[in-house]
Design an enzyme around this catalytic site. Structure first.
Site, PDB file in Angstrom:
ATOM      1  CB  SER A   1      -1.003  -0.133   1.370  1.00 51.21           C
ATOM      2  OG  SER A   1      -0.341  -0.179   2.350  1.00 51.21           O
TER       3      SER A   1
ATOM      4  CE1 TYR B   1      -0.798  -1.020  12.731  1.00 53.58           C
ATOM      5  CE2 TYR B   1      -2.350   0.779  13.026  1.00 53.58           C
ATOM      6  CZ  TYR B   1      -0.956   0.299  12.554  1.00 53.58           C
ATOM      7  OH  TYR B   1       0.309   1.259  12.567  1.00 53.58           O
TER       8      TYR B   1
ATOM      9  CD  GLU C   1      -2.480   3.159   4.179  1.00 53.52           C
ATOM     10  OE1 GLU C   1      -1.790   3.061   3.365  1.00 53.52           O
ATOM     11  OE2 GLU C   1      -3.044   1.897   4.481  1.00 53.52           O
TER      12      GLU C   1
ATOM     13  CG  ASP D   1       4.177   0.697   6.495  1.00 55.98           C
ATOM     14  OD1 ASP D   1       4.980   0.282   7.161  1.00 55.98           O
ATOM     15  OD2 ASP D   1       2.735   0.273   6.517  1.00 55.98           O
TER      16      ASP D   1
HETATM   17  C1  GLA Z   1       1.693  -1.508   9.934  1.00 55.37           C
HETATM   18  C2  GLA Z   1       1.596   0.017   9.885  1.00 55.37           C
HETATM   19  C3  GLA Z   1       2.832   0.685  10.307  1.00 55.37           C
HETATM   20  C4  GLA Z   1       3.361   0.294  11.629  1.00 55.37           C
HETATM   21  C5  GLA Z   1       3.434  -1.255  11.686  1.00 55.37           C
HETATM   22  C6  GLA Z   1       3.721  -1.760  13.022  1.00 55.37           C
HETATM   23  O1  GLA Z   1       2.755  -1.818   9.077  1.00 55.37           O
HETATM   24  O2  GLA Z   1       1.385   0.391   8.608  1.00 55.37           O
HETATM   25  O3  GLA Z   1       2.576   2.136  10.287  1.00 55.37           O
HETATM   26  O4  GLA Z   1       2.486   0.704  12.647  1.00 55.37           O
HETATM   27  O5  GLA Z   1       2.176  -1.699  11.092  1.00 55.37           O
HETATM   28  O6  GLA Z   1       4.853  -1.479  13.352  1.00 55.37           O
END
Ligand code: GLA
Length: 380
Positions: free
Chosen positions: A128, A221, A160, A172
């Site tokens: 993504s 999450y 996002e 990310d």
């Molecule tokens: C996902 C989220 C990131 C981070 C990780 C956990 O990849 O997109 O921003 O929070 O989880 O470290």
């Protein structure tokens, strides 16, 4: 890669593209859920990613094609309506288009757009962020705007958070934007401040993708995000990164048990990231490996975002010669494990891990031996 994209674009739209960009996927090296808590994190851009091609149109129509879906999505240029079903992947470029004005930047009106990917999906390698950054680069090139790399990264995260609707941090997009070959990206998420740390030679990454995914992954999450914010607010700090492990330890009794476990994971994980930077600079891969495995154990027992499959892989890998350490990579609740190995870990060792996993779970994990690669780039 570029030639294949030009060919696919031309087959879909009957003319060549004007702009092409590529952005890499990323490995979360260490720093699990530290980003949205204002902490530090280390990641690596890898040599696989998403490529996007674009040609402008002057009739106010936007067409989105992809090598992952047979159907082209056609939308009027003034529509930023969130898409459902098979066309929902378009929410990534749409989210970027919606974010541009928030950064005082213009979005292109009509265009034809085509995306290709050589990233395995669901492996926690952040396809993504890769599509957001590659899209951002072609949209900005097509409108002759050149904001800083940091702004590009923030645009991706904004898409996002506000359009796709995931309360992720900057890991990310930051790693996809600031990646470099033979280096890890260090992010102090509070600035944010971006830096790179050289990867000692002889370090190799192996990814074992379980292809498992918790059904409630987005909700879980978000729940972890809420628990961390609750911990910070109960302790009277803005973000958990404001506390050292010793300060938290002294006040743990002020928190409900579960929230206290989440907070301990974050605060100790930030300390592990900072210790990893020191060990990397000393070329101490054995020391780094221990920190990686300790990070996984903390995810397993304190943050509780691991799964039995991921734990099994970490247990098996850490008992295998030539492995420095292993941990889940990314959000957790399924996905993949990353192992840091020396150069003597090869396909034969990986096969043994796969065989043990297959015997236990009946399906084979996908194995990827990845290299570090450059960050998001406009190719033409
Ligand atoms: C996902 C989220 C990131 C981070 C990780 C956990 O990849 O997109 O921003 O929070 O989880 O470290």
């Amino acid at each position: 890669m570029k030639d294949a994209l030009v060919r696919q674009f031309s087959e879909a739209f009957g003319r060549p593209p004007q702009f092409i960009a590529r952005a890499p996927g990323r490995i979360e090296f260490i720093g699990n859920h530290t980003d949205y808590n204002g902490g530090t994190v280390l990641g690596a851009a890898i040599d696989r990613g998403v490529s996007v091609a674009l040609a402008l149109r002057d009739d106010g129509v936007r067409r989105f094609g992809s090598d992952q879906r047979s159907q082209v999505v056609t939308l009027p240029a003034d529509s930023l309506e969130k898409q459902q079903g098979p066309g929902s992947w378009v929410n990534y470029p749409l989210g970027v288009l919606a974010a541009l004005p928030e950064f005082s930047l213009r979005a292109p009106a009509g265009f034809d757009y085509f995306a290709t990917s050589d990233l395995p999906t669901g492996a926690g390698l952040s396809s993504s962020a890769a599509i957001e950054l590659a899209s951002g680069l072609v949209f900005l090139a097509a409108t002759q705007q050149e904001p800083s790399r940091e702004t590009l990264v923030k645009i991706g995260r904004h898409a996002e958070n506000h359009f796709v609707g995931v309360p992720c941090g900057i890991l990310d997009q930051g790693v996809s934007g600031f990646g470099q070959q033979d280096a890890l990206v260090f992010i102090d998420c509070r600035g944010p401040r971006f830096d790179t740390v050289p990867l000692p030679s002889g370090a190799h990454f192996w990814i074992f993708n379980t292809h498992t995914k918790h059904a409630l992954i987005d909700g879980l999450y978000a729940a972890r995000h809420r628990e961390c914010m609750e911990a910070a607010s109960k302790l009277g700090v803005k973000l958990l990164a404001d506390l050292t492990p010793a300060q938290l330890e002294a006040r743990l009794s002020e928190l409900p048990e579960v929230v206290g476990k989440r907070a301990r994971h974050i605060v100790e994980e930030i300390a592990r990231v900072d210790a990893s930077v020191v060990a990397l600079r000393q070329g101490d891969l054995a020391g780094v490996g221990q920190l990686l495995t300790a990070s996984h154990r903390s995810s397993q027992h304190l943050f509780e975002n691991s799964t039995p499959e991921l734990d099994f892989l970490v247990d098996t890998l850490t008992a295998t010669p030539h492995v420095f350490g292993a941990r889940l990579t990314g959000g957790g609740f399924g996905g993949a494990v990353m192992a840091l190995t020396d150069e003597h870990f090869g396909s034969a060792q990986a096969e043994q891990v796969v065989a043990a996993y297959t015997k236990k779970y009946g399906t084979a994990p996908e194995v990827l031996h990845t290299r570090t690669g450059p960050g998001a780039t406009l190719l033409s």
